[in-house]
Design a protein around this motif. Structure first.
Motif, short mmCIF file in Angstrom:
data_model
loop_
_atom_site.label_atom_id
_atom_site.label_comp_id
_atom_site.label_asym_id
_atom_site.label_seq_id
_atom_site.Cartn_x
_atom_site.Cartn_y
_atom_site.Cartn_z
N GLU A 167 39.46 51.82 58.88
CA GLU A 167 39.43 50.64 58.04
C GLU A 167 38.13 49.94 58.15
OE1 GLU A 167 39.82 48.72 55.54
OE2 GLU A 167 41.98 48.44 55.90
N ALA A 168 37.44 50.17 56.92
CA ALA A 168 35.98 49.74 56.87
C ALA A 168 35.81 48.27 56.51
CB ALA A 168 35.32 50.55 55.90
N GLY A 169 36.92 47.46 56.11
CA GLY A 169 37.10 46.06 55.69
C GLY A 169 37.75 45.30 56.92
N VAL A 170 37.55 43.97 56.64
CA VAL A 170 38.35 43.05 57.37
C VAL A 170 39.73 42.60 56.96
CG1 VAL A 170 38.25 40.61 58.70
CG2 VAL A 170 36.19 42.52 58.46
N PRO A 171 40.73 42.94 57.45
CA PRO A 171 41.94 42.53 56.90
C PRO A 171 42.16 41.18 57.06
CG PRO A 171 42.50 44.49 58.25
CD PRO A 171 41.24 43.99 58.64
N VAL A 172 42.75 40.29 55.72
CA VAL A 172 42.97 39.02 55.79
C VAL A 172 44.26 38.85 55.35
CG1 VAL A 172 41.99 36.57 55.19
CG2 VAL A 172 40.50 38.59 55.60
N LEU A 203 39.57 42.23 52.90
CA LEU A 203 40.67 42.65 52.15
C LEU A 203 41.93 41.82 52.45
CD1 LEU A 203 40.37 46.26 53.82
CD2 LEU A 203 39.44 45.55 51.50
N VAL A 204 41.96 41.04 51.41
CA VAL A 204 43.14 39.94 51.32
C VAL A 204 44.41 40.47 50.78
CG1 VAL A 204 43.49 37.65 50.51
CG2 VAL A 204 41.14 38.13 50.96
N ASP A 205 45.60 40.24 51.31
CA ASP A 205 46.77 40.67 50.76
C ASP A 205 47.71 40.23 51.57
OD1 ASP A 205 48.63 41.89 49.06
OD2 ASP A 205 47.55 43.31 48.74
N LEU A 206 49.14 40.32 51.14
CA LEU A 206 50.17 39.87 51.94
C LEU A 206 50.33 40.66 53.42
CD1 LEU A 206 52.84 39.99 49.29
CD2 LEU A 206 51.81 37.59 50.38
N PRO A 207 50.90 40.01 54.48
CA PRO A 207 50.84 40.68 55.65
C PRO A 207 51.55 41.92 55.58
CG PRO A 207 51.28 38.27 55.90
CD PRO A 207 51.24 38.63 54.33
N ASP A 208 52.66 42.16 55.01
CA ASP A 208 53.34 43.44 55.04
C ASP A 208 52.54 44.58 54.27
OD1 ASP A 208 54.12 42.16 52.58
OD2 ASP A 208 55.86 43.27 52.44
N VAL A 209 51.97 44.12 53.27
CA VAL A 209 50.95 45.11 52.69
C VAL A 209 50.02 45.67 53.23
CG1 VAL A 209 49.36 45.49 50.76
CG2 VAL A 209 51.84 44.19 50.42
N PRO A 220 26.10 34.51 48.61
CA PRO A 220 26.88 34.96 47.40
C PRO A 220 27.87 36.40 47.82
CG PRO A 220 24.66 34.78 46.88
CD PRO A 220 24.65 34.70 48.23
N VAL A 221 28.93 36.18 46.91
CA VAL A 221 30.15 37.11 47.20
C VAL A 221 30.25 37.83 46.01
CG1 VAL A 221 32.30 37.43 47.77
CG2 VAL A 221 30.96 35.85 49.11
N VAL A 222 30.49 39.13 46.00
CA VAL A 222 31.38 39.72 44.83
C VAL A 222 32.86 39.99 45.15
CG1 VAL A 222 31.72 41.96 43.57
CG2 VAL A 222 29.23 41.08 44.03
N ALA A 223 33.66 39.32 44.41
CA ALA A 223 35.01 38.99 44.48
C ALA A 223 35.61 40.12 43.54
CB ALA A 223 35.62 37.75 44.40
N VAL A 224 36.56 41.02 43.90
CA VAL A 224 37.19 41.99 43.12
C VAL A 224 38.62 41.78 42.98
CG1 VAL A 224 37.45 44.31 42.79
CG2 VAL A 224 35.49 43.70 43.70
N TRP A 225 39.25 41.38 41.80
CA TRP A 225 40.58 40.85 41.75
C TRP A 225 41.18 42.01 40.43
CZ3 TRP A 225 42.53 36.49 38.48
CH2 TRP A 225 43.96 36.20 38.81
N VAL A 274 31.63 41.50 50.03
CA VAL A 274 32.64 42.00 48.93
C VAL A 274 34.03 41.47 49.69
CG1 VAL A 274 33.67 43.60 47.78
CG2 VAL A 274 31.05 43.95 48.46
N VAL A 275 34.72 40.68 48.58
CA VAL A 275 36.17 40.46 49.01
C VAL A 275 36.91 41.17 47.92
CG1 VAL A 275 37.69 38.36 49.06
CG2 VAL A 275 35.45 37.96 50.00
N VAL A 276 38.13 41.82 48.47
CA VAL A 276 38.93 42.34 47.55
C VAL A 276 40.26 41.65 47.68
CG1 VAL A 276 40.07 44.40 47.05
CG2 VAL A 276 38.03 44.70 47.96
N LEU A 277 40.66 41.03 46.59
CA LEU A 277 41.97 40.09 46.48
C LEU A 277 42.90 40.96 45.91
CD1 LEU A 277 40.16 37.06 44.43
CD2 LEU A 277 40.74 37.35 46.99
#
Length: 282
Positions: free
Chosen positions: A130-135, A109-115, A158-163, A86-89
């Motif tokens: 933190e149960a996910g990998v920060p990206v 978990l994808v987001d800006l570095p400061d966030v 396969p991935v489920v991407a959540v945006w 699962v990728v959270v955008l």
């Protein structure tokens, strides 16, 4: 929380809305989010205080509807797809990792570095893992997909991407470019997204909520930049290799009897929820 300690006030508002739902609204609930509540109580002031004190204020009630309906929809897709990756955008203070853990399921978990730094700080204050990998990455730029693979994502599974709750802050061209980038995922992947409808497709309640929230977001450095019709978003998806599997108004993503049971919540037409699948390699 001090203003300079909050790089994404809208993420905090959404977390407060999810946290308040189980505390002030009636069953059947869309979800329960104790992790969001913990995150919102790590400082001296929180929008959760307003939610609890004035649950009937229309803009606060509408925030609960919007935040919880989209989160519930994404949760349902994760369960239905039995997602392993699962990728959270635009992760912000998303708590899907805490609501929907499962054996063998991994989150990025994808987001800006400061966030992400802010997120990590609040999680630590709340005593939550933190149960996910920060990206750390900018979704409006290039390279974020490579960063995901570098962080351990298997590009063959396969991935489920959540945006969700993000597209309105990007320019239209950037939204379409992101859809094309996500199409680099393997065949069988699923994308869950939402989008704000243009002004002429909103009802009165949706228009009032949009005016209030867009003004708040703009004052705090997160202006709304995109509102797109269902047809436009469908074209963006089709043109970038996605097939629309499901689309509905946010107000329709609720269980039977939901609206009749609610003392404060009302349906509004502002946001569409879309689920799309990738049927062939990009």
């Amino acid at each position: 929380m001090e203003a300079n300690d909050t790089p994404s006030p809208t993420a905090l508002l959404a977390a407060a809305a999810r946290a308040a739902h189980a505390l002030v609204d009636a069953p059947p609930l869309l979800l329960e989010d104790p992790a969001a509540r913990a995150l919102c109580t790590t400082g001296d002031a929180s929008p959760l205080d307003f939610q609890l004190a004035q649950p009937g204020v229309p803009v606060l009630a509408a925030a609960r509807v919007s935040a919880c309906a989209r989160a519930r929809h994404a949760d349902d897709v994760l369960v239905a797809r039995r997602a392993r990756q699962v990728v959270v955008l635009g992760a912000g203070l998303d708590t899907t990792t805490h609501r929907r853990p499962a054996p063998g399921r991994r989150f990025w978990l994808v987001d800006l570095p400061d966030v992400l730094t802010w997120r990590a700080r609040l999680l630590a204050r709340a005593g939550l893992p933190e149960a996910g990998v920060p990206v750390p990455a900018d979704l409006g730029g290039a390279g974020w997909f490579d960063a995901l693979v570098d962080a351990g994502l298997d590009p063959h599974v396969p991935v489920v991407a959540v945006w969700l709750g993000v597209g309105m802050y990007l320019e239209p061209d950037a939204c379409r470019a992101l859809l094309a980038s996500v199409a680099a995922l393997p065949a069988g992947s699923t994308l869950v997204l939402d989008h704000v409808l243009p002004a002429d497709e909103r009802d009165a309640a949706g228009a009032a909520y949009a005016a209030a929230v867009a003004a708040f977001a703009g004052r705090h450095g997160e202006p709304w930049r995109t509102a797109a019709s269902a047809a436009t978003v469908r074209d963006w998806l089709t043109d970038t290799g996605w097939a629309v599997a499901d689309e509905r108004d946010e107000a329709d993503a609720v269980p039977p009897g939901f609206w009749d049971a609610q003392p404060h919540l009302r349906p509004m037409r502002l946001v569409r929820l879309v689920t799309a699948t990738l049927t062939a390699p990009a």
